[in-house]
Design a protein around this motif. Sequence first.
Motif, PDB file in Angstrom:
ATOM      1  N   PRO A 728      59.579  47.255  -1.398  1.00 39.05           N
ATOM      2  CA  PRO A 728      59.819  47.403   0.046  1.00 39.05           C
ATOM      3  C   PRO A 728      60.445  48.753   0.407  1.00 39.05           C
ATOM      4  O   PRO A 728      60.452  49.136   1.568  1.00 39.05           O
ATOM      5  CB  PRO A 728      60.772  46.252   0.362  1.00 39.05           C
ATOM      6  CG  PRO A 728      61.472  45.980  -0.921  1.00 39.05           C
ATOM      7  CD  PRO A 728      60.504  46.285  -2.011  1.00 39.05           C
ATOM      8  N   ILE A 729      61.025  49.451  -0.575  1.00 40.54           N
ATOM      9  CA  ILE A 729      61.619  50.779  -0.366  1.00 40.54           C
ATOM     10  C   ILE A 729      61.242  51.652  -1.555  1.00 40.54           C
ATOM     11  O   ILE A 729      61.387  51.238  -2.707  1.00 40.54           O
ATOM     12  CB  ILE A 729      63.172  50.716  -0.250  1.00 40.54           C
ATOM     13  CG1 ILE A 729      63.591  49.777   0.869  1.00 40.54           C
ATOM     14  CG2 ILE A 729      63.736  52.103   0.014  1.00 40.54           C
ATOM     15  CD1 ILE A 729      65.093  49.641   1.009  1.00 40.54           C
ATOM     16  N   VAL A 787      69.767  42.565   0.463  1.00 37.88           N
ATOM     17  CA  VAL A 787      68.554  42.228  -0.286  1.00 37.88           C
ATOM     18  C   VAL A 787      67.727  41.194   0.483  1.00 37.88           C
ATOM     19  O   VAL A 787      66.511  41.359   0.704  1.00 37.88           O
ATOM     20  CB  VAL A 787      68.913  41.694  -1.693  1.00 37.88           C
ATOM     21  CG1 VAL A 787      67.664  41.191  -2.403  1.00 37.88           C
ATOM     22  CG2 VAL A 787      69.571  42.792  -2.511  1.00 37.88           C
ATOM     23  N   GLY A 788      68.397  40.111   0.914  1.00 36.77           N
ATOM     24  CA  GLY A 788      67.672  39.072   1.654  1.00 36.77           C
ATOM     25  C   GLY A 788      67.117  39.589   2.961  1.00 36.77           C
ATOM     26  O   GLY A 788      65.951  39.309   3.321  1.00 36.77           O
ATOM     27  N   GLY A 789      67.924  40.343   3.715  1.00 39.67           N
ATOM     28  CA  GLY A 789      67.464  40.869   4.992  1.00 39.67           C
ATOM     29  C   GLY A 789      66.316  41.838   4.843  1.00 39.67           C
ATOM     30  O   GLY A 789      65.343  41.813   5.636  1.00 39.67           O
ATOM     31  N   ALA A 790      66.407  42.731   3.836  1.00 39.22           N
ATOM     32  CA  ALA A 790      65.342  43.713   3.639  1.00 39.22           C
ATOM     33  C   ALA A 790      64.024  43.041   3.282  1.00 39.22           C
ATOM     34  O   ALA A 790      62.957  43.390   3.825  1.00 39.22           O
ATOM     35  CB  ALA A 790      65.751  44.705   2.542  1.00 39.22           C
ATOM     36  N   TRP A 791      64.068  42.059   2.355  1.00 41.52           N
ATOM     37  CA  TRP A 791      62.833  41.365   1.986  1.00 41.52           C
ATOM     38  C   TRP A 791      62.271  40.554   3.159  1.00 41.52           C
ATOM     39  O   TRP A 791      61.058  40.552   3.401  1.00 41.52           O
ATOM     40  CB  TRP A 791      63.086  40.438   0.790  1.00 41.52           C
ATOM     41  CG  TRP A 791      62.906  41.153  -0.513  1.00 41.52           C
ATOM     42  CD1 TRP A 791      63.860  41.539  -1.377  1.00 41.52           C
ATOM     43  CD2 TRP A 791      61.666  41.570  -1.080  1.00 41.52           C
ATOM     44  NE1 TRP A 791      63.332  42.188  -2.448  1.00 41.52           N
ATOM     45  CE2 TRP A 791      61.961  42.214  -2.305  1.00 41.52           C
ATOM     46  CE3 TRP A 791      60.329  41.473  -0.680  1.00 41.52           C
ATOM     47  CZ2 TRP A 791      60.979  42.758  -3.129  1.00 41.52           C
ATOM     48  CZ3 TRP A 791      59.354  42.004  -1.508  1.00 41.52           C
ATOM     49  CH2 TRP A 791      59.671  42.654  -2.712  1.00 41.52           C
ATOM     50  N   TRP A 792      63.165  39.877   3.883  1.00 44.28           N
ATOM     51  CA  TRP A 792      62.674  39.079   5.021  1.00 44.28           C
ATOM     52  C   TRP A 792      62.022  39.974   6.072  1.00 44.28           C
ATOM     53  O   TRP A 792      60.919  39.669   6.560  1.00 44.28           O
ATOM     54  CB  TRP A 792      63.857  38.330   5.636  1.00 44.28           C
ATOM     55  CG  TRP A 792      63.458  37.527   6.854  1.00 44.28           C
ATOM     56  CD1 TRP A 792      62.917  36.277   6.885  1.00 44.28           C
ATOM     57  CD2 TRP A 792      63.556  37.964   8.216  1.00 44.28           C
ATOM     58  NE1 TRP A 792      62.670  35.880   8.182  1.00 44.28           N
ATOM     59  CE2 TRP A 792      63.058  36.911   9.025  1.00 44.28           C
ATOM     60  CE3 TRP A 792      64.015  39.116   8.831  1.00 44.28           C
ATOM     61  CZ2 TRP A 792      63.002  36.986  10.416  1.00 44.28           C
ATOM     62  CZ3 TRP A 792      63.960  39.190  10.215  1.00 44.28           C
ATOM     63  CH2 TRP A 792      63.459  38.147  10.993  1.00 44.28           C
ATOM     64  N   LEU A 793      62.694  41.077   6.416  1.00 42.09           N
ATOM     65  CA  LEU A 793      62.146  41.958   7.441  1.00 42.09           C
ATOM     66  C   LEU A 793      60.866  42.632   6.963  1.00 42.09           C
ATOM     67  O   LEU A 793      59.887  42.767   7.732  1.00 42.09           O
ATOM     68  CB  LEU A 793      63.188  43.024   7.808  1.00 42.09           C
ATOM     69  CG  LEU A 793      62.812  43.968   8.961  1.00 42.09           C
ATOM     70  CD1 LEU A 793      62.550  43.169  10.252  1.00 42.09           C
ATOM     71  CD2 LEU A 793      63.911  45.001   9.194  1.00 42.09           C
ATOM     72  N   PHE A 794      60.816  43.053   5.694  1.00 47.97           N
ATOM     73  CA  PHE A 794      59.629  43.691   5.147  1.00 47.97           C
ATOM     74  C   PHE A 794      58.436  42.740   5.209  1.00 47.97           C
ATOM     75  O   PHE A 794      57.332  43.101   5.671  1.00 47.97           O
ATOM     76  CB  PHE A 794      59.913  44.118   3.698  1.00 47.97           C
ATOM     77  CG  PHE A 794      58.745  44.731   2.984  1.00 47.97           C
ATOM     78  CD1 PHE A 794      58.279  46.004   3.327  1.00 47.97           C
ATOM     79  CD2 PHE A 794      58.105  44.045   1.955  1.00 47.97           C
ATOM     80  CE1 PHE A 794      57.199  46.571   2.654  1.00 47.97           C
ATOM     81  CE2 PHE A 794      57.025  44.606   1.285  1.00 47.97           C
ATOM     82  CZ  PHE A 794      56.573  45.872   1.632  1.00 47.97           C
ATOM     83  N   ARG A 795      58.637  41.493   4.749  1.00 44.17           N
ATOM     84  CA  ARG A 795      57.542  40.512   4.771  1.00 44.17           C
ATOM     85  C   ARG A 795      57.167  40.133   6.195  1.00 44.17           C
ATOM     86  O   ARG A 795      55.993  39.944   6.516  1.00 44.17           O
ATOM     87  CB  ARG A 795      57.949  39.259   3.975  1.00 44.17           C
ATOM     88  CG  ARG A 795      58.403  39.509   2.556  1.00 44.17           C
ATOM     89  CD  ARG A 795      57.354  40.170   1.687  1.00 44.17           C
ATOM     90  NE  ARG A 795      56.155  39.346   1.548  1.00 44.17           N
ATOM     91  CZ  ARG A 795      55.069  39.711   0.880  1.00 44.17           C
ATOM     92  NH1 ARG A 795      55.021  40.923   0.317  1.00 44.17           N
ATOM     93  NH2 ARG A 795      54.029  38.908   0.778  1.00 44.17           N
TER      94      ARG A 795
END
Length: 903
Positions: A728-729, A787-795
């Motif tokens: 994601p990054i 970590v959770g926020g980045a993955w959720w927003l990316f998906r």
Amino acid sequence: MSLTVWPPAAVDHHALAADEVVLLMGGDPLRGLREEEAARRLRACGPNELPGAGRGGALRRWLNQFRNPLIYVLLVSGVVTALLGELVDSTVIFAVVLVNALVGHVQESRAEAALDGLRAMVRTRARAVRDGTVRTVPSDALVPGDLVLVEAGDKVPADMRLLRHNGLCVDESALTGESVPVAKDDAVLPADTPVADRRNMLYSAGLVTAGTGAGVVVATGAATEMGRIHRLVGGTRTLATPLTRKLAGFSTILTVGILALAVVTFAVGTARGEAAVEMLTAAVALAVGAIPEGLPAAVTITLAIGVSRMARRRAVVRRLPVVETLGSTTVICTDKTGTLTENQMTTRAIWTPAGVVEVTGAGYAPRGELLDPSGRPADLDRDQALRWTLLAGAACNDAALIERDGRWSVSGDPTEAAMVVAAAKAGLGRERIHAELPRIGEIPFSSERRYMATLHTRAGGEKVICVKGAVERIVGMCRAQMDADGRAVPLDRAAAEAAADRLAGRGLRVLATAVAFPPGHASREEFHAGALDGTLVLTGMQAMQDPPRPAAARAVRTCREAGIAVKMITGDHASTASALARQIGLLDGGGRVLTGADLDALPGPEYSRALEEAVVVARVSPEQKLRMVQVLQGRGHVVAMTGDGVNDAPALRRADIGIAMGRGGTEVARDAADMVLVDDDFATIEAAAEEGRGVFDNITKFIAWTLPTNIGEGMVILVAVLLGLTLPILPVQILWINMTTAVLLGLMLAFEPKEEGIMRRPPRAPDRPLLTGALVTRVLVVSALLVGGAWWLFRWELADGAGMAEARTAAINLFVAVQAFYLFSCRSLTGPMRRSGVFANRWIWGGVGLQLLAQLAITYWAPMNTVFQTAPIAGHTWLRVLALALLATVIVTVDKRLRRAHW
């Protein structure tokens, strides 16, 4: 050439008769050495100077800056990224490493300069008798056995056994800590007499304040007492500060964890069938993302700001990490003379048969009043006994006041200077006294007579004898005492001795004065020591002391309230030290008064316990001071040592923080110390400790702020590899986040003002880790949110139809937004954000504003989109970013409330 002792066997010269020492040294008490013999001994023994200090080269100091596990990882990562063709990433990594190394190299301590200071102190010229002729020779040409003459104003050029003396007094405070000049004599002393009490010896770097003398040189160069201290300084290891030790441990733990995750990432990825080159890139990205590159720079800048703040409060720091050390200090071992005191002998009270007069003002400035028992200014016309006490003290006196640029100093004996100042405060200046009572004869002070006497003439040819000296000696020579009208009345010896005892009980040094009025026809030949007994009229007594600094008592009290123990460790007498300790409140809470000999007589465990309980330790040698610092450190203390003399240098260098006096201290002490007090005021230590605690708080706040991002970035990559998902990054985007936020957001915490009540907290326990349990929990909570926020927003963005570049841009902005909101929470790790004041740190608002502009540029500016593989995002994406950042803030606030007691 190294010095060989002459003769080879070690001898206690102070325990031998003077003629035995001359014979032992192969000298001549009248004609001195022959020039040929002196030249031969110089070739054999070497010059009378201290050996130079060997230093490592600049290249070695530069390479030492890279000795850090985190730096090793960054260097390897930089090489790997360069080999993989990622030149932008590699360049940024190497730039970070080089900047950190440059900063460390520039601020590195040069404690070896203390050895050069010692060498400069002992260079002088000396008057030696060679072939029966007095010759002026460089001090480095002196050899054992030389016959050397000294007089007032001379610096003692070598260690000497005294042969002849006439009123000789020597200031040895720089070597022994003795607060007043020592009267010398040639009497044989016991072998176990400590250096400070060896009155028949003269030691290199002492200053002759009065009289004349001659001695035979018994040691030169490295064999002198100064050479012994030189070896102590050179052999004393400078300890790492608590901060550097904690950061080193933190770096090791973090490095091991990062390498373990990188290995797992590479191993899992290749096991899943991914290309080894891609997995190596991912492992490097994880390492670079997890390493807090901005930490070394942030620590350095925070310390530098602390240095600037301390400088404004009159404390100059010579090594950056020392700024924080004061905040962790648990024990301050302070010298007495010149540190807790003014180092200016001052008359505090004057006794006459009519009563006691108190003297106001401190130091050598002739400003103050003489107040009678009713508190009114004393009237010299109505109290002739007081007038003659002042006149006798100032007329029978060789000291002189000197004013230069508004600062007052003295030449001569400090005790005599106190009497000159007391007379000046009453309007009896030295010029006036010399005009009224010109001196025509003198009996100099000697340790056998214990008094000094001078013969004067008055208008009309009348003669006056003025005498000052030890109370019991002067009273014993008196036939009467003077009343307020100036008449001689019967002597009340018991009353005078009782008054002297009361003054001495106040910790004051008491000297008596007396006068005699011989017939006008009396000749100078009749003025001699044997003619004075039973002829004097007692006028009074002057009681003086080296007064405590005005703010010393408050500073001691504040240090104790902050949980910092204060111990006075001095070379002065126990009675003098304990009297001062009572004045400034050191003994208010109890505690023991010991001497260095008392402690040395105790076995190891008892020594350690006694030192812990001691508040005052007197009559200590340099080796004893050094041992005390080491024992306290062995008990887990962070030790600050203050001092101003040569004898303090070894302990200053060994202590966790050595604090020297800038105005009254020696160059040797300043070079050995980590911090210098510009105003020589012990109270400045309190201010510096406050700043040090603020610095440590701000460094802790930065770590608490930066670690969640670094761990979060590493975990994002690890999760992607473990689950076989798209990153994601990207690594270059991680570098952007780390570098911009560290500079524009994290460094703003360095300017955070001190929190309220910082000096009411106990010092941090020396064994308390940098990463406490509460801090680890906070870091993990925020990392999990990232970590959770980045993955959720990316998906979410991908599912909402956004491209890969837009989804990654959203994740980048989420990381930065959470960091910006979390930054305000980190302004106080335990309390609500409002406690720190919304605008108390305006730098944070400026940094957030600049970071916002930078994020808009990387999101919407085409050239940056190309370099960092980003793309513009829509308004609703920004709303999701802000919502997640606010949620993180709420969760951190709840965590603060739950864990406040654990900080």
